[in-house]
Design an enzyme around this catalytic site. Structure first.
Site, PDB file in Angstrom:
ATOM      1  N   GLU A 163       1.069  -1.244  -0.169  1.00 26.90           N
ATOM      2  CA  GLU A 163      -0.010   0.014   0.123  1.00 26.90           C
ATOM      3  C   GLU A 163       0.859   1.180  -0.021  1.00 26.90           C
ATOM      4  O   GLU A 163       1.666   1.362   0.914  1.00 26.90           O
ATOM      5  CB  GLU A 163      -0.784  -0.010   1.292  1.00 26.90           C
ATOM      6  CG  GLU A 163      -1.933  -1.176   1.450  1.00 26.90           C
ATOM      7  CD  GLU A 163      -2.889  -1.135   0.643  1.00 26.90           C
ATOM      8  OE1 GLU A 163      -3.001  -0.114  -0.269  1.00 26.90           O
ATOM      9  OE2 GLU A 163      -3.352  -2.334   0.245  1.00 26.90           O
TER      10      GLU A 163
ATOM     11  N   CYS B 297      -3.097   8.392   3.594  1.00 24.74           N
ATOM     12  CA  CYS B 297      -2.758   7.775   2.372  1.00 24.74           C
ATOM     13  C   CYS B 297      -4.208   8.077   1.390  1.00 24.74           C
ATOM     14  O   CYS B 297      -3.891   8.004   0.125  1.00 24.74           O
ATOM     15  CB  CYS B 297      -2.559   6.460   2.575  1.00 24.74           C
ATOM     16  SG  CYS B 297      -3.648   5.414   3.392  1.00 24.74           S
TER      17      CYS B 297
HETATM   18  P1  NAP Z   1       8.254   4.947   4.358  1.00 26.79           P
HETATM   19  O1  NAP Z   1       9.439   5.960   4.699  1.00 26.79           O
HETATM   20  O2  NAP Z   1       8.389   4.139   3.064  1.00 26.79           O
HETATM   21  O3  NAP Z   1       8.359   3.938   5.507  1.00 26.79           O
HETATM   22  C1  NAP Z   1       7.534   3.068   5.691  1.00 26.79           C
HETATM   23  C2  NAP Z   1       7.941   1.736   6.474  1.00 26.79           C
HETATM   24  O4  NAP Z   1       9.021   1.208   5.906  1.00 26.79           O
HETATM   25  C3  NAP Z   1       8.385   2.129   7.948  1.00 26.79           C
HETATM   26  O5  NAP Z   1       8.071   1.254   8.918  1.00 26.79           O
HETATM   27  C4  NAP Z   1       9.955   2.160   7.611  1.00 26.79           C
HETATM   28  O6  NAP Z   1      10.608   2.165   8.824  1.00 26.79           O
HETATM   29  C5  NAP Z   1      10.071   1.221   6.761  1.00 26.79           C
HETATM   30  N1  NAP Z   1      11.570   0.764   6.140  1.00 26.79           N
HETATM   31  C6  NAP Z   1      11.977   1.912   5.544  1.00 26.79           C
HETATM   32  N2  NAP Z   1      13.056   1.396   4.793  1.00 26.79           N
HETATM   33  C7  NAP Z   1      13.235   0.132   4.897  1.00 26.79           C
HETATM   34  C8  NAP Z   1      13.899  -0.780   4.773  1.00 26.79           C
HETATM   35  N3  NAP Z   1      15.078  -0.669   3.900  1.00 26.79           N
HETATM   36  N4  NAP Z   1      13.934  -2.229   5.171  1.00 26.79           N
HETATM   37  C9  NAP Z   1      12.522  -2.407   5.918  1.00 26.79           C
HETATM   38  N5  NAP Z   1      11.585  -1.500   6.157  1.00 26.79           N
HETATM   39  C10 NAP Z   1      12.000  -0.182   5.920  1.00 26.79           C
HETATM   40  O7  NAP Z   1       6.993   5.705   4.599  1.00 26.79           O
HETATM   41  P2  NAP Z   1       6.468   6.694   5.806  1.00 26.79           P
HETATM   42  O8  NAP Z   1       7.157   8.067   5.697  1.00 26.79           O
HETATM   43  O9  NAP Z   1       6.514   6.028   7.185  1.00 26.79           O
HETATM   44  O10 NAP Z   1       5.183   6.838   5.465  1.00 26.79           O
HETATM   45  C11 NAP Z   1       4.740   7.957   4.413  1.00 26.79           C
HETATM   46  C12 NAP Z   1       4.142   7.350   3.229  1.00 26.79           C
HETATM   47  O11 NAP Z   1       3.245   6.194   3.305  1.00 26.79           O
HETATM   48  C13 NAP Z   1       3.294   8.038   2.092  1.00 26.79           C
HETATM   49  O12 NAP Z   1       3.815   8.310   1.149  1.00 26.79           O
HETATM   50  C14 NAP Z   1       1.980   7.773   2.084  1.00 26.79           C
HETATM   51  O13 NAP Z   1       1.313   7.805   1.125  1.00 26.79           O
HETATM   52  C15 NAP Z   1       2.154   6.206   2.360  1.00 26.79           C
HETATM   53  N6  NAP Z   1       1.105   5.607   3.005  1.00 26.79           N
HETATM   54  C16 NAP Z   1       0.328   4.823   2.231  1.00 26.79           C
HETATM   55  C17 NAP Z   1      -0.884   4.114   2.735  1.00 26.79           C
HETATM   56  C18 NAP Z   1      -1.622   2.980   1.900  1.00 26.79           C
HETATM   57  O14 NAP Z   1      -2.474   2.542   2.604  1.00 26.79           O
HETATM   58  N7  NAP Z   1      -1.532   3.069   0.983  1.00 26.79           N
HETATM   59  C19 NAP Z   1      -1.020   4.277   4.255  1.00 26.79           C
HETATM   60  C20 NAP Z   1      -0.229   5.224   4.914  1.00 26.79           C
HETATM   61  C21 NAP Z   1       0.856   5.785   4.310  1.00 26.79           C
HETATM   62  P3  NAP Z   1      11.539   3.232   9.492  1.00 26.79           P
HETATM   63  O15 NAP Z   1      10.567   4.141   9.763  1.00 26.79           O
HETATM   64  O16 NAP Z   1      12.298   2.370  10.551  1.00 26.79           O
HETATM   65  O17 NAP Z   1      12.245   3.799   8.428  1.00 26.79           O
END
Ligand code: NAP
Length: 686
Positions: free
Chosen positions: A257, A296
């Protein structure tokens, strides 16, 4: 809140061995602690889930797991104020927190109830009807679903620390699969607070839920073919993780997602002053400010008829003016800060990039009023509206997600153009159309559905009860194609099945009946020497059958039934019209046939059958004419034990396979009836 945010793994709360990532208060920027997972042995974490959590969950039936989740939701609801206190530190207002906390707990309640209503009291699921695979019916096929014997790993985004966890673990635990949750580190302290309460409740078996605050280390490298991963976050992280070598090598289901440039379209004929115009403005403004735009599903692209651009911009500006920004704890503050200063920098950068192709018409300045907090320290951001006058030529607003209170208005010339603009999002979680014109709704929905996971049509008729553009619901699919990640979550039982393996099983009807514990066509019919309606729930065997006496249908039957029911349809009463009909003669009412069948198969005296509460899958296969002779076969097909309720005699549901046939042994009606049948234990005790 402790200064070191801990993980709960292998049945213990542990701190990372390193310094961890510093965590901050979103309102004043002060450091509140740190989280890190250094030193955690992820092979042990997986082993603990596989050796303890999985077997314990798989021993339980769907209904037992549902009861466990319901108790858990009740427990969390009792503790909700604690979560609201912690949630405020993430910058959430009470209303934002409600979506995350009570929305999340509500999803667990919904899933517990979906499982009780729609799943059997079994440890596996039988899906669909039997497939006849041979001419004589001695070889059939069916589908069953069993829990995958691994672990579900959930990597979540920062914006919903509670809901994001709960909406994923509920279906996983219901399926019988233990979960490992890795929240985004920046808000992991709220997830930790909730998991502390879950652990303290003692309601989940050890190993059913583990929490990793900090990085996932080498966890993904130790996954195997029974595991699954869900990811919620940015598309760039998702794209990297989905091609992790172990995920690819083991064909591990990876549900993604990601970001989504959701749109809201104002109908072509909606004039300012119409209820739909106000609904549109209210919905867009609410989506921009709710959770400070960090949703999101938030509306990013506002697609309006060219002639309405000025009216929409001025109405939105007036509305956004009223959004008070500041410390969410203060009365009257409608929008808190972003989750942190790093996020604030990201949103400024995204805004700059979008504004290369659009002009800022509201907000977008660094000096704005903030109530009760220091603008320089907290992660505050002003509600910001852009206008892109050439949305086909300038693609920035279709390509760049500013994950904050930022959205862009864009004009369209006709409905085809509105559809084309919606599709430029390249796949979205949710979209809306605000119109009272159903013909327009048909055109827009069919033109945009393939690019969306969910579409809302909002107008004066549903507005009062509408759950809104931005709310994913337990019973409806959440997810979207393309840019939105291509995943699917929620959607009722669909999400539970995601954690199970669907297997086609083939064999003789008797073998398939033994495996599925459900009578299949062609399987052995048992004559227990007693009318099956005189048997208690525990005694009744699947396959027990009654073949009734026969009855010849007369004209008097048709006339009497027509008079009792008032149904004088020509095929039953008009000799001339009936001759020209599909049947070529007068025929008995279908409902007479099933009523007559009931008359033949019931055992009228009081007994263990407490009630007949439904009939399913009814088909009238052949007409029954005057002079035809019918009989019924009634076979115990499926039994569902119900948990006893106080004051009620323990009972279960028995589904009966019924076939009514004629003098040529041809089926004329087939269906399933559902009865409540008493359990013997209680009856004897009385
Ligand atoms: P993100 O930076 O991509 O992080 C998402 C998750 O992935 C976090 O738990 C992060 O952990 C983890 N992560 C990052 N790098 C990783 C790696 N190399 N290996 C394993 N895990 C890793 O996103 P975010 O900033 O938290 O969230 C914002 C984004 O999420 C926005 O773009 C939004 O649109 C999207 N979103 C989508 C939905 C949906 O249902 N489609 C819902 C909510 C949010 P760390 O925090 O420890 O880095």
């Amino acid at each position: 809140m402790g200064t070191t945010i801990q993980s709960h793994v292998c049945g213990e709360w542990v701190s990372g061995t390193g310094a961890g990532q510093p965590l901050f208060n979103a309102i004043n920027g002060s450091e509140i602690g740190s989280a890190g997972s250094d030193g955690i042995d992820f092979t042990e974490v997986l082993r603990f889930a596989r050796q303890h959590g999985g077997p314990a969950l798989r021993q339980m039936s769907f209904h037992q797991r549902a009861a466990m989740l319901k108790r858990l939701a009740q427990h969390l609801m009792e503790k909700k104020e604690l979560f609201y206190t912690v949630s405020a530190v993430t910058g959430a207002t009470r209303a934002d927190g409600w979506v995350d906390i009570e929305g999340g707990i509500g999803t667990v309640f919904s899933y517990a109830s979906i499982a009780r209503r729609e799943l059997p009291n079994e440890r596996f699921l039988v899906e669909g009807a039997a497939e006849r695979l041979s001419a004589k019916g001695g070889f059939i096929g069916r589908h069953i679903l069993v829990p995958r014997e691994g672990v579900s790993v959930h990597i979540n985004a920062f914006n919903f620390p509670c809901w994001g966890m709960l909406e994923k673990i509920a279906p996983s635990l219901l399926a019988g699969v233990p979960a490992i949750v890795k929240p985004a580190t920046v808000t992991s302290f709220l997830t930790e607070a909730m998991v502390r309460e879950i652990v303290a409740s003692g309601l989940l078996p050890p190993g059913a839920l583990q929490l990793v605050c900090g990085g996932v280390g080498d966890l993904l490298s130790h996954l195997d073919e029974q595991d699954s991963v869900t990811f919620t976050g940015s598309a760039s992280t998702g794209r990297r993780l989905r091609v992790h070598p172990d995920i690819v090598a083991n064909s591990i289901p990876f549900n993604m997602e990601a970001d989504s440039l959701n749109c809201c379209i104002l109908g072509a004929g909606v004039d300012p002053g119409a209820p739909e115009f106000d609904l549109f403005v209210r919905e867009v403004a609410r989506e921009m400010s709710s959770k400070t735009g960090q949703k999101c599903t938030a509306i990013r692209r506002i697609i309006v008829p060219a002639g309405r651009v000025d009216a929409v911009v001025s109405a939105l500006r007036a509305r956004l003016e009223t959004v008070t920004v500041g410390d969410p704890a203060l009365e009257g503050v409608r929008m808190g800060p972003l989750v942190g200063n790093a996020q604030r920098s990201d949103v400024w950068e995204a805004l700059r990039a979008i504004s290369a192709g659009a002009e800022i018409v509201h907000g977008g300045k660094t000096d704005f009023e903030v109530q009760g907090a220091d603008i320089a320290k907290g992660a505050f951001f002003p509600p910001t509206l852009l206008l892109c006058k050439q949305p086909f030529a300038r693609r920035e607003a279709h390509d760049i997600e500013a994950f904050g209170p930022v959205a862009t208005v864009m004009p369209y010339a006709d409905t085809e153009e509105a559809i084309a603009l919606a599709r430029l999002g390249k796949g979205s979680l949710a979209g809306s159309l605000v119109t009272a014109d159903d013909a327009e709704a048909v055109q827009v929905i069919l033109g945009t559905a393939a690019w969306h996971g969910r579409m809302l049509v909002l107008n004066r008729h549903c507005a009062k009860e509408s759950t809104g553009h931005g709310s994913p619901l337990a019973s409806l699919v959440h997810g979207g194609p393309g840019r939105a990640g291509g995943g699917e979550e929620l959607g009722g039982v669909r999400a539970i099945k995601h954690y199970m393996q669907r297997t086609a099983i083939q064999g003789s009807p008797d073998t398939i009946t033994a495996i599925t514990r459900e009578f299949n066509p062609g399987a052995r019919q048992i004559d227990a020497g007693v009318h099956p309606f005189r048997r208690y729930f525990e005694d009744l065997q699947i396959g027990e059958t009654l073949i009734t006496h026969r009855r010849t249908v007369t004209e008097a039957d048709i006339v009497n039934f027509g008079c009792v029911s008032g149904d004088h349809f020509y095929a039953h009463f008009d000799e001339t019209a009936a001759k020209d009909s599909l049947f070529g003669k007068r025929v008995a009412h279908g409902y007479f046939v099933i009523s007559a069948a009931a008359g033949m198969f019931v055992s009228p005296a009081p007994g263990p059958v407490l009630a007949n509460y439904g009939l399913e899958n009814l088909r009238f296969v052949e007409p029954v004419g005057i002079g035809d002779t019918i009989r019924a076969r009634l076979t115990a097909k499926r039994k569902i034990a119900k948990d006893p309720r106080p004051g009620e005699q323990p009972n279960g549901v028995v589904a009966w396979d019924v076939e009514v046939s004629n003098q040529h042994d041809k089926p004329v009606a087939v269906y399933e009836i559902l009865t409540l049948v008493a359990m013997r234990g209680e009856a004897e005790a009385k």
